[in-house]
Write an enzyme that holds these catalytic residues in place. Structure first.
Site, PDB file in Angstrom:
ATOM      1  N   LEU A  18       0.835  -1.210   0.000  1.00 44.66           N
ATOM      2  CA  LEU A  18       0.000   0.000   0.000  1.00 44.66           C
ATOM      3  C   LEU A  18       0.864   1.252   0.000  1.00 44.66           C
ATOM      4  O   LEU A  18       0.553   2.248  -0.661  1.00 44.66           O
ATOM      5  CB  LEU A  18      -0.944  -0.013   1.217  1.00 44.66           C
ATOM      6  CG  LEU A  18      -1.909   1.165   1.301  1.00 44.66           C
ATOM      7  CD1 LEU A  18      -2.814   1.225   0.072  1.00 44.66           C
ATOM      8  CD2 LEU A  18      -2.757   1.083   2.567  1.00 44.66           C
ATOM      9  N   LYS A  19       1.966   1.194   0.743  1.00 53.83           N
ATOM     10  CA  LYS A  19       2.880   2.344   0.771  1.00 53.83           C
ATOM     11  C   LYS A  19       3.340   2.702  -0.637  1.00 53.83           C
ATOM     12  O   LYS A  19       3.258   3.852  -1.065  1.00 53.83           O
ATOM     13  CB  LYS A  19       4.084   2.009   1.655  1.00 53.83           C
ATOM     14  CG  LYS A  19       5.183   3.049   1.626  1.00 53.83           C
ATOM     15  CD  LYS A  19       6.449   2.506   2.281  1.00 53.83           C
ATOM     16  CE  LYS A  19       7.578   3.510   2.211  1.00 53.83           C
ATOM     17  NZ  LYS A  19       7.368   4.716   3.034  1.00 53.83           N
ATOM     18  N   GLY A 439      21.780  18.473  17.290  1.00 51.67           N
ATOM     19  CA  GLY A 439      22.660  17.316  17.117  1.00 51.67           C
ATOM     20  C   GLY A 439      22.926  16.921  15.687  1.00 51.67           C
ATOM     21  O   GLY A 439      24.068  16.906  15.243  1.00 51.67           O
ATOM     22  N   ARG A 522       3.603   5.878   5.869  1.00 54.68           N
ATOM     23  CA  ARG A 522       4.837   5.723   6.640  1.00 54.68           C
ATOM     24  C   ARG A 522       4.750   4.586   7.639  1.00 54.68           C
ATOM     25  O   ARG A 522       3.759   4.429   8.346  1.00 54.68           O
ATOM     26  CB  ARG A 522       5.140   7.008   7.422  1.00 54.68           C
ATOM     27  CG  ARG A 522       5.353   8.198   6.564  1.00 54.68           C
ATOM     28  CD  ARG A 522       6.605   8.061   5.714  1.00 54.68           C
ATOM     29  NE  ARG A 522       7.025   9.388   5.314  1.00 54.68           N
ATOM     30  CZ  ARG A 522       7.945  10.097   5.949  1.00 54.68           C
ATOM     31  NH1 ARG A 522       8.582   9.598   6.991  1.00 54.68           N
ATOM     32  NH2 ARG A 522       8.254  11.302   5.528  1.00 54.68           N
ATOM     33  N   CYS A 650      10.742  16.961  22.133  1.00 48.71           N
ATOM     34  CA  CYS A 650       9.962  17.507  21.026  1.00 48.71           C
ATOM     35  C   CYS A 650       8.776  16.594  20.755  1.00 48.71           C
ATOM     36  O   CYS A 650       8.538  15.667  21.516  1.00 48.71           O
ATOM     37  CB  CYS A 650      10.832  17.633  19.778  1.00 48.71           C
ATOM     38  SG  CYS A 650      11.615  16.094  19.288  1.00 48.71           S
ATOM     39  N   HIS A 701      10.969  21.696  10.908  1.00 53.46           N
ATOM     40  CA  HIS A 701      10.069  20.809  10.160  1.00 53.46           C
ATOM     41  C   HIS A 701       9.653  21.427   8.840  1.00 53.46           C
ATOM     42  O   HIS A 701       9.041  20.785   8.009  1.00 53.46           O
ATOM     43  CB  HIS A 701       8.855  20.457  11.008  1.00 53.46           C
ATOM     44  CG  HIS A 701       9.233  19.738  12.261  1.00 53.46           C
ATOM     45  ND1 HIS A 701       9.445  20.398  13.448  1.00 53.46           N
ATOM     46  CD2 HIS A 701       9.511  18.435  12.491  1.00 53.46           C
ATOM     47  CE1 HIS A 701       9.810  19.516  14.358  1.00 53.46           C
ATOM     48  NE2 HIS A 701       9.856  18.323  13.813  1.00 53.46           N
ATOM     49  N   CYS A 733      14.718  21.180  16.776  1.00 57.22           N
ATOM     50  CA  CYS A 733      15.029  19.745  16.714  1.00 57.22           C
ATOM     51  C   CYS A 733      16.256  19.572  15.820  1.00 57.22           C
ATOM     52  O   CYS A 733      16.833  20.559  15.347  1.00 57.22           O
ATOM     53  CB  CYS A 733      13.818  18.997  16.154  1.00 57.22           C
ATOM     54  SG  CYS A 733      13.861  17.217  16.438  1.00 57.22           S
TER      55      CYS A 733
END
Ligand code: GLN
Ligand code: ZN
Length: 763
Positions: A18-19, A439, A522, A650, A701, A733
């Protein structure tokens, strides 16, 4: 006769069919018809394999192209107003626009919000309910899929998300609106759907009402009674109300009293509720027993499960009992048979969705024919359980001894924050409002190409290590040029922040195909923590030390914290989660101390999933906080005063647990804040956070490059509630999903913003 029932099956397909179908449709490479054909084939395959496994009650409408909550939104026509401006969308385009957002000409149609489905790692699309929301039957998916199964000769029990849970999981678009207040308008639509299902030949419908396992207020209780008083009256149809993810507890009376024909209870999460349910269940009602864990990967203890089933059969009679997984199997990986790299011993301890179907069928067989009728299978199962109990891989005496020896002093830093703060100030000599990152730096196609070359063997380990060193050196130099104060090595050696550490610890295994849907197309492949955890060798020290050797500025060591490793894994069920977390904490503690010894003066222990572990019921939350905080402290507290411990959080709102986060006693916390325009800071007006704080001022994001002025504003806002000598400047993040072309100008602006605000504040 007692039936074997299933509540839902994984949707994506064993090979994530399906992905691939979704993603190629979204990319415009295939047509809607191709996607729908793949979806149909998957449904049929899954129905058939349940039938073959011997499942009597097979669900339909558990399938979804994206999310079952969004399907429900489509069904009841609760389409947010902004999508009315979409030009001639097909139903499918509208659906995906709601799920993912879309662009038409110059107009941007924002996606609906996504949030975690209870305490799972599955994310649902949050319904947006207007104050005067109206509903209409707008999609017949549930009827169509029932018919589709009928046509294939399979009689199913359709699944619907019940109206009360649906509204409780919704958000209101107006400040004073309460979604639940629209229930009276919603019920007629559900009645209509149920009537159509009955007309199509359905005899039972599974109504998922997981909110019955939450703390409910009076309004919600009344809503349940109102809703099911009406839904229960639809002629020629029986409803089974399904509850899961916890016990009914104070909602038990309400749940058993609903005027429906059946109730499903989760006996994996809440085994103790069986006796109470049996005592209170009205005569004639069917009870579905969730005895096979739908959310974890372990083989079921068939004897223990059988005992529960037999208890229920004695109390209710065989006809009134169904044997089921605790919840939909969609939270399990699909098929253990696809794992060719797990060793046989470990494999014998596991059961994925397909194997869980076999367990349900076996239990059914044993209930009607006695254990003798399934003697061979029970024997195999017992042997596997025994090997798991006794294996040195699950019980490592050294780890156990170390755990026993953990003393209170190991849980606390030697001195309080103020003392540490001055020691750190002296050692690190940082400017006020120090700048840093979280990071990771961009994982470029090249980084990924080199890694896969190494994995395929076309690059030697030594060549790959050389490549990583070059990346680190380049990243250190870039950070120097940017003028950042605390540098990082960039995390190029990591694909994933849990996988990297899991692969270097004993007691943790990785699958090849153990995918579980996270959202839409996902999926994630959570590690399996099967045994006692230890860290045989340093995991990150070489990289951090190398980075530090290249610069005079402090390099921050980067680790993933014990709570996050726990939360993002399948966790062993033969001991409390708290204990497993402690083992992880000891392993991370070893790494922290090795980093300190190697000359790393700042160590960040990431806990982005800290909030995720929060139990659903209030009564259990303090206990969680207690052990989660303790684990973090165990990992962090071995260092000297002058070693600065950071943490990072986060993916959630932390406002209301900020006091608990304070108790973790980190010297510095960086925390996601920019998307909510620093709403988080309100919490600090009431509460003086004991350490230093870096509220994220750069929303990583988004591909947008935030302007200096924008970040200055956010920083100035922060400076109003956080004392100047405790404020840090950083993104929200890690930067791994961004590109260097975005990161460099954005960080330039961030460093300049810090400079400007330092001047404004005269610090
Ligand atoms: N240190 C990690 C990174 O920068 C943190 C990731 C996270 O918070 N999810 O990638
Ligand atoms: Zn983060």
């Amino acid at each position: 006769m007692t039936l074997a029932a299933n509540l839902g099956y994984p949707r994506l397909g064993a090979k994530r069919e399906l992905k691939w179908a979704l993603e190629s449709y979204w990319a415009g490479k295939t047509k809607a018809a191709d996607l729908l054909q793949t979806a149909k084939a998957l449904r049929l395959e899954h129905w058939k394999l349940q039938q073959t496994a011997g499942i009597d009650v097979i669900p339909s409408n558990d399938f979804s192209l994206y999310d079952h909550v969004l399907d429900t939104t489509m069904m009841i026509g609760a389409i947010p107003a902004r999508y009315a401006k979409l030009e001639k969308p097909t139903d499918l385009d509208l659906y995906f626009a709601m799920a993912r957002g879309t662009q038409q000409g110059a107009t941007n149609f924002a996606a609906m919000e996504m949030t975690k489905w209870f305490d799972t790692n599955y994310h649902y699309i949050v319904p947006e309910i207007e104050k005067d929301q109206t509903y209409r039957l707008a999609s017949a998916k549930v009827v169509d899929e029932f018919n589709e199964a009928q046509a294939a000769g399979i009689h199913t029990r359709p699944v619907l998300l019940g109206p009360v849970s649906y509204l409780l999981l919704s958000k209101s678009t107006s400040t004073d609106g309460v979604p639940l207040n629209t229930l009276a308008k919603l019920i007629p639509v559900y009645v209509e759907v149920l009537q159509r299902l009955a007309a199509a030949g359905a005899d039972w419908v599974q109504m998922d009402e997981p909110c019955l396992a939450l703390d409910l207020d009076e309004a919600a209780r009344k809503a349940y009674a109102d809703a099911y008083n009406q839904l229960g009256q639809v002629a020629n149809l029986r409803l089974l109300v399904a509850t899961y993810f916890g016990g009914l507890e104070d909602n038990l009376e309400l749940a058993v009293g609903l005027p429906v024909y059946g109730l499903h209870v989760d006996l994996v999460r809440a085994p103790q509720q069986l006796d109470h349910v049996l005592a209170q269940l009205p005569a004639e009602k069917t009870l579905s027993l969730g005895v096979v864990d739908g959310r974890n990967v372990w083989r079921t203890d068939l004897d223990a499960a059988l005992q529960k089933v037999q208890t229920a059969v004695i109390a209710l009679g065989a006809e009134r009992v169904q044997i089921a997984p605790s919840c939909s199997l969609t939270f399990s990986p699909q098929d253990l048979d696809l794992e060719t790299k797990l060793d046989d011993e470990l494999k014998s301890w596991l059961a994925f969705a397909r194997q869980k179907l076999d367990e349900l069928a076996l239990l059914k067989k044993a209930v009607s024919g006695g254990v003798e009728s399934a003697a061979e299978s029970f024997k195999v199962s017992r042997a596997a359980l025994q090997s798991r109990r006794e294996s040195l891989r699950t019980h490592n005496p050294q780890v156990r001894q170390r755990l026993e020896a953990v003393s209170d002093s190991m849980l606390n830093r030697a001195h309080d924050f103020e003392t540490r703060k001055s020691a750190q100030a002296q050692k690190l000599g940082l400017p006020p409002l120090p700048t840093t990152t979280i990071g990771s730096f961009p994982q470029t196609p090249e980084v990924r190409a080199q890694r896969s070359a190494k994995n395929k063997g076309s690059l030697t380990q030594a060549q790959y290590d050389e490549f990583l060193k070059t990346e680190i050196a380049r990243t250190i130099q870039k950070q120097e040029e940017l003028g950042l104060d605390v540098l990082v090595h960039g995390e190029f050696e990591r694909t994933d922040m849990v996988e990297y550490f899991g692969e270097r610890m004993t007691g943790i295994a990785f699958t090849q195909n153990g995918w579980v849907q996270s959202y839409g197309s996902r999926a994630v492949r959570p590690p399996i923590i099967f045994g006692d955890v230890a860290r045989p060798e340093p995991m990150t020290v070489d990289w951090s030390a190398y980075a530090q050797s290249l610069t005079k500025k402090p390099v921050k060591g980067m680790l993933t914290g014990p709570v996050t490793i726990l939360e993002w894994s399948f966790v062993r069920d033969d001991q409390p989660r708290a204990l497993t977390c402690r083992q992880l904490a000891l392993a991370i503690r070893d790494e922290v101390l090795d980093l300190e010894r190697a000359g790393i003066g700042i160590i960040q222990i990431d806990e982005p999933a800290f909030r995720e572990g929060f139990p659903l019921r209030k009564a259990e939350q303090n206990d969680y906080l207690q052990w989660a905080i303790e684990s973090f402290k165990l990992s962090a507290s071995g260092v000297q005063d002058e070693t600065q411990i950071h943490t990072h959080m986060c993916y959630a709102e932390f406002d209301h647990i900020i006091e608990a986060i304070g108790r973790m006693d980190a010297d510095v916390i960086s925390i996601e804040a920019s998307r909510s325009k620093m709403e988080l800071l309100d919490a600090f007006k009431q509460y003086q956070y004991p350490g230093e704080i870096g509220p994220g001022i750069y929303d990583i994001h988004s591909p947008n490059i935030p302007a200096q002025a924008e970040m200055e504003d956010l920083l100035a806002k922060a400076a109003q509630v956080v004392p100047n000598d405790r404020l840090w400047v950083n993104p929200d993040c890690g930067l791994k999903t961004r590109q260097w072309e975005q990161v460099l100008p954005a960080l330039t602006n961030m460093v300049n913003a810090a400079q400007a605000v330092r001047q404004q504040l005269k610090v």
